[in-house]
Motif scaffolding. Structure first.
Motif, PDB file in Angstrom:
ATOM      1  N   PHE A  25      -8.662  -5.630   5.971  1.00  0.00           N
ATOM      2  CA  PHE A  25      -7.472  -6.505   6.119  1.00  0.00           C
ATOM      3  C   PHE A  25      -7.180  -6.119   7.691  1.00  0.00           C
ATOM      4  O   PHE A  25      -7.075  -4.206   7.314  1.00  0.00           O
ATOM      5  CB  PHE A  25      -6.501  -6.982   5.331  1.00  0.00           C
ATOM      6  N   GLU A  26      -6.341  -6.076   8.104  1.00  0.00           N
ATOM      7  CA  GLU A  26      -5.430  -5.305   9.171  1.00  0.00           C
ATOM      8  C   GLU A  26      -4.250  -6.191   9.165  1.00  0.00           C
ATOM      9  O   GLU A  26      -4.156  -7.679   9.291  1.00  0.00           O
ATOM     10  CB  GLU A  26      -6.206  -5.340  10.532  1.00  0.00           C
ATOM     11  N   MET A  27      -3.030  -5.529   9.277  1.00  0.00           N
ATOM     12  CA  MET A  27      -1.634  -6.120   9.425  1.00  0.00           C
ATOM     13  C   MET A  27      -0.734  -6.027  10.203  1.00  0.00           C
ATOM     14  O   MET A  27      -0.871  -3.808   9.830  1.00  0.00           O
ATOM     15  CB  MET A  27      -0.951  -6.947   7.514  1.00  0.00           C
ATOM     16  N   TRP A  28       0.461  -7.013  10.939  1.00  0.00           N
ATOM     17  CA  TRP A  28       0.991  -6.474  11.494  1.00  0.00           C
ATOM     18  C   TRP A  28       2.292  -6.767  11.236  1.00  0.00           C
ATOM     19  O   TRP A  28       2.414  -7.842  11.301  1.00  0.00           O
ATOM     20  CB  TRP A  28       0.453  -6.522  12.509  1.00  0.00           C
ATOM     21  N   ASP A  29       3.801  -6.447  11.003  1.00  0.00           N
ATOM     22  CA  ASP A  29       4.746  -7.065  10.891  1.00  0.00           C
ATOM     23  C   ASP A  29       5.711  -6.140  11.126  1.00  0.00           C
ATOM     24  O   ASP A  29       5.798  -5.201  10.897  1.00  0.00           O
ATOM     25  CB  ASP A  29       4.310  -7.579   9.261  1.00  0.00           C
ATOM     26  N   ASN A  30       6.799  -7.404  10.912  1.00  0.00           N
ATOM     27  CA  ASN A  30       8.190  -7.030  11.259  1.00  0.00           C
ATOM     28  C   ASN A  30       9.212  -6.782  10.167  1.00  0.00           C
ATOM     29  O   ASN A  30      10.537  -7.221  10.210  1.00  0.00           O
ATOM     30  CB  ASN A  30       8.588  -6.470  12.545  1.00  0.00           C
ATOM     31  N   ILE A  31       8.587  -7.476   9.255  1.00  0.00           N
ATOM     32  CA  ILE A  31       9.646  -8.430   8.004  1.00  0.00           C
ATOM     33  C   ILE A  31      10.047  -6.834   7.448  1.00  0.00           C
ATOM     34  O   ILE A  31       9.165  -5.977   6.809  1.00  0.00           O
ATOM     35  CB  ILE A  31       8.812  -8.988   6.760  1.00  0.00           C
ATOM     36  N   GLY A  32      11.985  -6.777   7.281  1.00  0.00           N
ATOM     37  CA  GLY A  32      12.001  -5.727   6.918  1.00  0.00           C
ATOM     38  C   GLY A  32      12.356  -5.039   7.841  1.00  0.00           C
ATOM     39  O   GLY A  32      12.607  -3.275   7.189  1.00  0.00           O
ATOM     40  N   SER A  33      12.261  -4.771   9.118  1.00  0.00           N
ATOM     41  CA  SER A  33      12.613  -3.472  10.190  1.00  0.00           C
ATOM     42  C   SER A  33      12.036  -4.123  11.455  1.00  0.00           C
ATOM     43  O   SER A  33      11.857  -5.443  11.688  1.00  0.00           O
ATOM     44  CB  SER A  33      10.282  -2.444   9.207  1.00  0.00           C
ATOM     45  N   MET A  34      13.235  -3.299  11.956  1.00  0.00           N
ATOM     46  CA  MET A  34      12.791  -3.697  13.338  1.00  0.00           C
ATOM     47  C   MET A  34      12.238  -3.102  14.322  1.00  0.00           C
ATOM     48  O   MET A  34      12.015  -3.314  15.322  1.00  0.00           O
ATOM     49  CB  MET A  34      14.685  -2.557  14.550  1.00  0.00           C
ATOM     50  N   TYR A  35      11.087  -2.553  13.317  1.00  0.00           N
ATOM     51  CA  TYR A  35       9.659  -1.692  14.297  1.00  0.00           C
ATOM     52  C   TYR A  35       8.349  -2.621  13.737  1.00  0.00           C
ATOM     53  O   TYR A  35       8.547  -3.106  12.763  1.00  0.00           O
ATOM     54  CB  TYR A  35       9.638   0.103  14.276  1.00  0.00           C
ATOM     55  N   THR A  36       7.304  -2.519  14.172  1.00  0.00           N
ATOM     56  CA  THR A  36       6.386  -2.885  13.945  1.00  0.00           C
ATOM     57  C   THR A  36       5.949  -2.280  12.744  1.00  0.00           C
ATOM     58  O   THR A  36       4.892  -1.267  13.612  1.00  0.00           O
ATOM     59  CB  THR A  36       5.335  -3.625  15.078  1.00  0.00           C
ATOM     60  N   GLN A  37       5.318  -2.745  11.956  1.00  0.00           N
ATOM     61  CA  GLN A  37       4.643  -2.316  11.091  1.00  0.00           C
ATOM     62  C   GLN A  37       2.484  -2.365  11.036  1.00  0.00           C
ATOM     63  O   GLN A  37       2.611  -3.453  11.212  1.00  0.00           O
ATOM     64  CB  GLN A  37       4.770  -1.974   9.806  1.00  0.00           C
ATOM     65  N   HIS A  38       1.883  -1.511  10.950  1.00  0.00           N
ATOM     66  CA  HIS A  38       0.512  -1.692  11.288  1.00  0.00           C
ATOM     67  C   HIS A  38      -0.007  -1.202  10.377  1.00  0.00           C
ATOM     68  O   HIS A  38       0.395   0.123   9.467  1.00  0.00           O
ATOM     69  CB  HIS A  38      -0.223  -1.582  12.237  1.00  0.00           C
ATOM     70  N   LYS A  39      -0.872  -2.118   9.543  1.00  0.00           N
ATOM     71  CA  LYS A  39      -1.308  -1.966   7.444  1.00  0.00           C
ATOM     72  C   LYS A  39      -2.561  -1.843   7.524  1.00  0.00           C
ATOM     73  O   LYS A  39      -3.026  -3.119   8.257  1.00  0.00           O
ATOM     74  CB  LYS A  39      -0.511  -1.764   6.466  1.00  0.00           C
ATOM     75  N   SER A  40      -3.503  -1.584   6.781  1.00  0.00           N
ATOM     76  CA  SER A  40      -5.034  -1.788   6.520  1.00  0.00           C
ATOM     77  C   SER A  40      -5.506  -1.486   5.274  1.00  0.00           C
ATOM     78  O   SER A  40      -4.522  -0.985   4.896  1.00  0.00           O
ATOM     79  CB  SER A  40      -5.941  -1.093   7.699  1.00  0.00           C
ATOM     80  N   GLY A  41      -6.431  -1.822   5.388  1.00  0.00           N
ATOM     81  CA  GLY A  41      -6.893  -2.599   3.437  1.00  0.00           C
ATOM     82  C   GLY A  41      -8.369  -2.765   3.153  1.00  0.00           C
ATOM     83  O   GLY A  41      -9.077  -2.958   3.980  1.00  0.00           O
ATOM     84  N   ALA A  42      -8.412  -2.592   1.840  1.00  0.00           N
ATOM     85  CA  ALA A  42      -9.588  -3.505   1.185  1.00  0.00           C
ATOM     86  C   ALA A  42      -8.488  -4.875   0.696  1.00  0.00           C
ATOM     87  O   ALA A  42      -7.581  -4.644  -0.341  1.00  0.00           O
ATOM     88  CB  ALA A  42     -10.483  -2.802   0.250  1.00  0.00           C
ATOM     89  N   PHE A  43      -9.417  -5.819   0.388  1.00  0.00           N
ATOM     90  CA  PHE A  43      -8.666  -6.948  -0.141  1.00  0.00           C
ATOM     91  C   PHE A  43     -10.253  -7.404  -1.035  1.00  0.00           C
ATOM     92  O   PHE A  43     -11.628  -6.867  -0.779  1.00  0.00           O
ATOM     93  CB  PHE A  43      -7.872  -7.869   0.665  1.00  0.00           C
ATOM     94  N   SER A  44      -9.738  -7.954  -2.363  1.00  0.00           N
ATOM     95  CA  SER A  44     -10.728  -9.280  -3.276  1.00  0.00           C
ATOM     96  C   SER A  44      -9.967 -10.165  -3.924  1.00  0.00           C
ATOM     97  O   SER A  44      -8.986 -10.313  -3.234  1.00  0.00           O
ATOM     98  CB  SER A  44     -10.695  -8.046  -4.230  1.00  0.00           C
ATOM     99  N   ILE A  45     -10.633 -11.270  -3.888  1.00  0.00           N
ATOM    100  CA  ILE A  45     -10.507 -12.221  -3.769  1.00  0.00           C
ATOM    101  C   ILE A  45     -11.522 -12.845  -5.142  1.00  0.00           C
ATOM    102  O   ILE A  45     -12.372 -12.267  -5.688  1.00  0.00           O
ATOM    103  CB  ILE A  45     -11.580 -13.752  -3.203  1.00  0.00           C
TER     104      ILE A  45
END
Length: 149
Positions: free
Chosen positions: A71-91
């Motif tokens: 996955f790749e994720m972009w958010d600004n929850i809890g921050s005034m700046y955009t954060q980009h995160k990536s990693g692996a996921f499983s179901i």
């Protein structure tokens, strides 16, 4: 004469009752799609968090790749700046048919704070993630994730 009036009223009552259309509920609820790597592949936008709609300035986009299970994720929850995160996921699916999604961030940041129960809704257009204390509603975002500064 009175007899004919009573007979007429009785016949009319029977006709009126017989003309009523029976109420039959033929509409079956649509089955919820299974939560698989393929059904969640693509870009999603967080639309509700903890039962509240996000403000116009707040965003979270997450994109799932079903082949690499990343996955790749972009958010600004809890921050005034955009954060980009990536990693692996499983179901995972439990014995009761419930689905859980979990993930691990890249760069040694660690696991997601929670594993989330996942339900697909509205023919797979929405995806509800929940724990015992919070819920997040993602809506399928058609197209590319917008340019984020």
């Amino acid at each position: 004469m009175r007899y004919f009036k009573l007979l007429f009223l009785a016949v009319m009552s029977i006709i009126a009752i017989g003309c009523e259309k029976p109420v039959v509920d033929n509409e079956q609820p649509l089955p919820q799609p299974d939560v698989t790597y393929e059904t969640i592949a693509g870009a999603w936008q967080l639309t509700e968090w903890r039962g509240e709609a996000l403000s116009e300035q707040t965003f979270l986009y997450i994109e799932f790749d079903d082949e690499s299970r990343r996955f790749e994720m972009w958010d600004n929850i809890g921050s005034m700046y955009t954060q980009h995160k990536s990693g692996a996921f499983s179901i995972q699916q439990d014995a009761n048919g419930n689905y859980t999604i979990s993930g691990q961030y890249d760069n040694g940041v660690g696991d997601w704070a929670n594993s989330y129960r996942v339900e697909m809704q509205r023919d797979g257009e929405d995806m509800l993630w929940s724990t015992d204390t919070e819920s997040m509603l993602f809506s399928f975002y058609i197209g590319e994730i917008p340019e984020i500064n």
